[in-house]
Design an enzyme around this catalytic site. Sequence first.
Site, short mmCIF file in Angstrom:
data_model
loop_
_atom_site.label_atom_id
_atom_site.label_comp_id
_atom_site.label_asym_id
_atom_site.label_seq_id
_atom_site.Cartn_x
_atom_site.Cartn_y
_atom_site.Cartn_z
N SER A 142 -11.97 -18.97 0.05
CA SER A 142 -10.55 -19.36 0.01
C SER A 142 -10.02 -19.23 -1.41
O SER A 142 -10.81 -19.13 -2.37
CB SER A 142 -10.45 -20.82 0.46
OG SER A 142 -9.17 -21.35 0.19
N TYR A 155 -11.68 -29.79 1.75
CA TYR A 155 -11.60 -28.34 1.93
C TYR A 155 -11.93 -27.63 0.62
O TYR A 155 -12.74 -26.69 0.59
CB TYR A 155 -10.20 -27.97 2.41
CG TYR A 155 -10.02 -26.52 2.80
CD1 TYR A 155 -10.48 -26.04 4.03
CD2 TYR A 155 -9.40 -25.62 1.95
CE1 TYR A 155 -10.31 -24.71 4.39
CE2 TYR A 155 -9.23 -24.29 2.30
CZ TYR A 155 -9.68 -23.83 3.53
OH TYR A 155 -9.51 -22.51 3.88
P1 NAP Z 1 -7.87 -20.75 12.43
O1 NAP Z 1 -6.98 -19.88 13.23
O2 NAP Z 1 -7.69 -22.23 12.42
O3 NAP Z 1 -9.38 -20.38 12.74
C1 NAP Z 1 -10.47 -21.21 12.45
C2 NAP Z 1 -11.56 -20.90 13.46
O4 NAP Z 1 -12.68 -21.76 13.23
C3 NAP Z 1 -11.11 -21.13 14.88
O5 NAP Z 1 -11.69 -20.15 15.70
C4 NAP Z 1 -11.68 -22.51 15.16
O6 NAP Z 1 -11.82 -22.81 16.51
C5 NAP Z 1 -13.01 -22.35 14.48
N1 NAP Z 1 -13.68 -23.63 14.37
C6 NAP Z 1 -13.24 -24.72 13.71
N2 NAP Z 1 -14.10 -25.74 13.90
C7 NAP Z 1 -15.10 -25.26 14.68
C8 NAP Z 1 -16.28 -25.83 15.23
N3 NAP Z 1 -16.61 -27.11 15.02
N4 NAP Z 1 -17.09 -25.05 15.99
C9 NAP Z 1 -16.75 -23.77 16.24
N5 NAP Z 1 -15.65 -23.17 15.76
C10 NAP Z 1 -14.84 -23.92 14.99
O7 NAP Z 1 -7.70 -20.34 10.91
P2 NAP Z 1 -8.08 -19.00 10.13
O8 NAP Z 1 -7.09 -18.88 9.06
O9 NAP Z 1 -8.33 -17.86 11.04
O10 NAP Z 1 -9.46 -19.48 9.45
C11 NAP Z 1 -10.62 -18.71 9.41
C12 NAP Z 1 -11.35 -18.99 8.10
O11 NAP Z 1 -10.55 -18.52 7.01
C13 NAP Z 1 -11.61 -20.47 7.83
O12 NAP Z 1 -12.88 -20.63 7.26
C14 NAP Z 1 -10.52 -20.82 6.84
O13 NAP Z 1 -10.86 -21.91 6.04
C15 NAP Z 1 -10.45 -19.53 6.04
N6 NAP Z 1 -9.22 -19.33 5.28
C16 NAP Z 1 -8.01 -19.25 5.86
C17 NAP Z 1 -6.89 -19.04 5.07
C18 NAP Z 1 -5.51 -18.95 5.65
O14 NAP Z 1 -4.54 -18.88 4.86
N7 NAP Z 1 -5.32 -18.89 6.93
C19 NAP Z 1 -7.01 -18.93 3.70
C20 NAP Z 1 -8.27 -19.03 3.14
C21 NAP Z 1 -9.37 -19.23 3.92
P3 NAP Z 1 -10.64 -23.65 17.27
O15 NAP Z 1 -9.54 -22.65 17.53
O16 NAP Z 1 -11.32 -24.15 18.49
O17 NAP Z 1 -10.20 -24.73 16.33
#
Ligand code: NAP
Length: 250
Positions: A142, A155
């Site tokens: 991140s 986080y």
């Molecule tokens: P997201 O749409 O919220 O996706 C997160 C994913 O992780 C979802 O599939 C979620 O499942 C899954 N997850 C969470 N808790 C879990 C658990 N206990 N067991 C299994 N799966 C679980 O957000 P995203 O942006 O795509 O995030 C993906 C990664 O990128 C994360 O690590 C996040 O921290 C990182 N990230 C995102 C951003 C951003 O701006 N979006 C920036 C930097 C880093 P559910 O749908 O069931 O919750």
Amino acid sequence: MILDKFSLKGKVAIVTGSNTGLGQGICKAYVEAGAKVVGVSRRPSDETAAICGKNFYNVIADLSSCDVIPKVIDETLKKFGKIDILVNNAGIIKRQDSIEFSEEDWDSVLNVNLKTVFFLTQAVAQQFLKQNSGGKIINIASMLSYQGGIRVPSYTASKSAIKGVTMTLANEWAKYGINVNGIAPGYMATNNTQNLRQDEERSADILARIPAGRWGTPEDLQGAAVFLASEASNYVNGFTLAVDGGWLGR
Ligand code: NAP
């Protein structure tokens, strides 16, 4: 030929958090690049399965506990026979002023974003050694691997730690042909940032600071994810690559 080195033909990848957002985009890119993909999600990844077709298989597992790790490994081996790539993408965020941040919001984030990531990675690396194959590990980090953020102490702790652990594992495992790297997405339009994007003031502040002038999308991450999973990155070890529209350079 150089473009052949980016191919994932014949490879088997595990991608966690496959039902939505960045994880779904990575699953799609890997299948397009020729891989077979096991998507791990706590809810069914039906939409991802429909996008990816027969080279996608869904394992249902709640990654808030390490207990599910043997199931993830066993089901992958049963379905596709080996593992070549792991993308630790699943992650959660909890927003609250640090002055009243709860122990529950600390532990839940650290469990999913750091503890399970480490022990799943360890289990996959043990499988790489059994296969005598080497392999690729990609940790989704991140901007908060580099910066402090606001109201997200657990986080930031998890994502700063994952950048460090990525380097530790690269140092120990490069000799086995295992590449461990990270990708640090900038501000991407997914569920993770929904609350932030709904906060008009914060959203405008963030957008004004992104040199590219827009929020990122899951498609924006696909090139880096394929590169770090492919032979083209064989001499890249322990690095966390920002895909951030220029945010960190500001
Ligand atoms: P997201 O749409 O919220 O996706 C997160 C994913 O992780 C979802 O599939 C979620 O499942 C899954 N997850 C969470 N808790 C879990 C658990 N206990 N067991 C299994 N799966 C679980 O957000 P995203 O942006 O795509 O995030 C993906 C990664 O990128 C994360 O690590 C996040 O921290 C990182 N990230 C995102 C951003 C951003 O701006 N979006 C920036 C930097 C880093 P559910 O749908 O069931 O919750």
